[in-house]
Scaffold this active site. Structure first.
Site, short mmCIF file in Angstrom:
data_model
loop_
_atom_site.label_atom_id
_atom_site.label_comp_id
_atom_site.label_asym_id
_atom_site.label_seq_id
_atom_site.Cartn_x
_atom_site.Cartn_y
_atom_site.Cartn_z
N CYS A 170 0.80 -1.23 0.00
CA CYS A 170 0.00 0.00 0.00
C CYS A 170 0.83 1.27 0.00
O CYS A 170 0.27 2.36 -0.08
CB CYS A 170 -0.96 -0.01 1.19
N GLU A 321 -1.29 5.80 13.50
CA GLU A 321 -0.91 6.99 12.75
C GLU A 321 -1.00 8.25 13.61
O GLU A 321 -0.12 9.12 13.55
CB GLU A 321 -1.82 7.11 11.53
N LYS A 342 -9.17 8.85 1.56
CA LYS A 342 -9.74 7.51 1.39
C LYS A 342 -11.22 7.51 1.77
O LYS A 342 -11.97 6.62 1.37
CB LYS A 342 -8.98 6.48 2.21
N PHE A 406 0.81 -3.31 4.48
CA PHE A 406 1.03 -4.66 4.99
C PHE A 406 2.49 -5.06 4.74
O PHE A 406 3.07 -4.76 3.70
CB PHE A 406 0.12 -5.65 4.28
#
Length: 423
Positions: A170, A321, A342, A406
Site C-alpha cells: 500500500c 498513525e 480515502k 502490509f
C-alpha cells in the site's frame, strides 16, 4: 547525493468519482464520496460488497481496440493517466532525449483482474485443476508480470531511461515517486513519468480482505462506509484508480517555462519488522520516516501546513498513525490540519499513495485542504484536527503525505510549493 532538485510539472488522475485532474479536485473540494455497491462482478456472497469504482470509458479515454484487449484494467488506468500528465506538463514529443526520460510506476497487485478472469475461463470456473493452455489469451504472460504496467507506460511515453515497477504493497504509490525522485537526483534521468495504478476490485481480492475482516461490512450505506478516524468505523473500503506525474529536474523545467505544481523536497521509508498486517501502537517507524523526510527537506515540523494521512479507516491504523504524528511533529500535531481522502475514493492499495500525492500537489496549488468525509463522531483516541466533512481554505506551502502498508512498510513524502525553498 547531488543538488539536483525535482519538481512535478504534470498530473494525470483516473479516480473513483473523477477521471481527469479537474473532476478529481472538484470531488475533493466538494467532499463527495464515490463508494458504492460493487458493480464490476456479483459480490452477493461476500462479507463486504462495496467499493470505490472508476466510471471508465476505455474508448472515450483514447485507448485503441488493441490496447483495450492487450492491457489489464490497471495498465489502462496507468497509460491514460500518463498521457494526461504529459499533456498537462506541455512536454512535446521529441522535446526531450528519450534516453533521459524514465518511468517509475507502483502497483500492489498488478494485473489481478485479467489473471482472475483468465483462470476462470481456463479452469471452467474452477472445475478443473489441470487447465488447458490452448484456451489462454496470447497476453496471459504479460498479465503474470506486473512490470508490464511500467512497460506499457514507457511505450506510450517513448521513455528509454530506467523503467521500473515498484511493488511495496500500500506504499507503492509513494515509493514509486520516491524512486523517481532519486533517479533524477542522481542524474540517471531528467524526466521521470511516475505514479501508480491498481485495479483490485475482483472476487479474489475481496475474498482475501473478507478473510481477515479488514474491510467495512456496512453494505446498507456504502456511501458512508469509509470513515477514517470516526468512532464507528469498521474497516476500509476497497478502491481502484491511478495517478501519474511528470517529475522533472528543476532547471530543466525552468528552461522550457513549465508550470510547477510542487517540489519533492523529502522522501524516506522504513519498515517495522514486526508483523505482516499488525502495527505497533506507538507509531515509531512511521515517525522515523517522517523525521528523515523532514530532515532531507530542511524543514522543521512546525513548517508543515497540511498532513495527508494514510487514514485507512481501520482502528489499528488510525490510532497508530495518530501516535506517529504526535511523536514526529510534537505539539504542532495538534495545530496542523490532517485529513484522509480515502473517505472519498476508497483504498486503491498500491495506487492510493499517488492519488493522495495528486491531492497534495493540488492542495498546494489552490491553498485548500481536502476533508475527511463521513467523520461525524471522532474517536477519542484520534484527537487531532482531522478536517471533518468540509474542505478548508488554508495556506498550504508544505505538505506531508504518509503511507502504511502490509508487511510493515512506512513511507513519508514532503512536497513544498514552488517558491518555498531558496536555490
Amino acid at each position: 547525493m547531488s543538488g539536483r532538485r525535482v519538481v512535478l510539472t504534470g498530473i494525470g488522475v483516473v479516480a473513483p468519482g473523477g477521471v481527469g485532474t479537474k473532476a478529481f479536485w472538484e470531488e475533493m473540494t466538494d467532499g463527495r464520496t464515490a463508494t458504492r455497491t460493487i458493480s464490476l462482478f456479483d459480490a452477493g456472497g461476500f462479507r463486504s460488497r462495496m467499493a470505490a469504482e472508476v466510471d471508465f470509458d476505455q474508448a472515450a479515454e483514447g485507448l485503441s481496440p488493441q490496447e483495450r484487449r492487450r492491457m489489464d484494467r490497471a495498465a489502462q488506468f496507468a497509460v491514460v493517466s500518463a498521457r494526461m500528465a504529459l499533456a498537462d506538463s506541455g512536454l512535446a514529443a521529441g522535446e526531450v532525449d528519450p534516453t533521459r526520460v524514465g518511468v517509475s510506476i507502483g502497483s500492489a497487485v498488478g494485473c489481478t483482474m485479467s489473471l482472475e478472469q483468465e483462470y476462470v475461463v481456463l479452469s471452467d470456473a474452477g472445475r478443473h485443476w489441470l487447465v488447458d493452455p490452448a484456451y489462454a489469451i496470447p497476453h496471459l504472460y504479460e498479465h503474470m508480470v506486473p512490470s508490464t504496467i511500467a512497460v506499457e507506460v514507457a511505450w506510450a511515453c517513448g521513455a528509454e531511461a530506467p523503467v521500473s515497477l515498484i511493488s511495496t504493497g500500500c506504499t507503492s504509490g509513494l515509493d514509486s515517486v520516491g524512486h523517481a525522485y532519486r533517479l533524477i537526483q542522481e542524474g540517471a534521468a531528467d524526466v521521470v513519468i511516475t505514479g501508480a495504478a491498481d485495479a483490485p476490485i475482483s472476487p479474489i481480492t475481496v475474498a482475501c480482505f473478507d478473510a481477515i475482516k479488514a474491510t467495512s461490512a456496512n453494505n446498507e450505506d456504502p456511501e458512508h462506509a469509509s470513515r477514517p478516524f470516526d468512532r464507528d468505523r469498521d474497516g476500509f473500503v476497497l478502491g481502484e484508480g491511478a495517478a501519474v506525474f511528470v517529475a522533472e529536474e528543476l532547471e530543466h523545467a525552468r528552461r522550457r517555462g513549465a508550470h510547477v505544481y510542487a517540489e519533492i523536497a523529502g522522501f524516506a521509508s522504513r519498515s517495522n519488522a514486526y508483523h505482516m498486517t499488525g502495527l505497533k501502537p506507538d507509531g515509531r517507524e512511521m515517525a522515523e520516516a517522517i523525521r528523515v523526510a523532514l530532515e532531507e527537506a530542511r524543514l522543521d515540523p512546525r513548517d508543515i501546513d497540511y498532513v495527508n494521512a494514510h487514514g485507512s479507516g481501520t482502528k489499528q491504523n488510525d490510532r497508530h498513525e495518530t501516535a506517529a504524528f504526535k511523536r514526529a511533529l510534537g505539539l504542532h500535531a495538534y495545530e496542523v490540519p490532517v485529513s484522509s481522502i480515502k473517505s472519498m475514493v476508497g483504498h486503491s492499495l498500491g495506487a492510493i499513495g499517488s492519488i493522495e500525492l495528486a491531492a497534495c500537489a493540488l492542495a498546494i496549488e489552490h491553498d485548500v485542504v481536502p476533508p475527511t468525509a463521513n467523520l461525524h463522531t471522532p474517536d477519542p483516541e484520534c484527537d487531532l484536527d482531522y478536517v471533518p466533512v468540509t474542505a478548508r481554505d488554508h495556506r498550504t506551502d508544505a505538505v506531508l503525505s504518509v503511507g502504511s502498508g502490509f508487511g510493515g512498510f512506512q513511507t513519508a513524502v514532503v512536497l513544498v510549493g514552488p517558491e518555498r525553498r531558496p536555490a
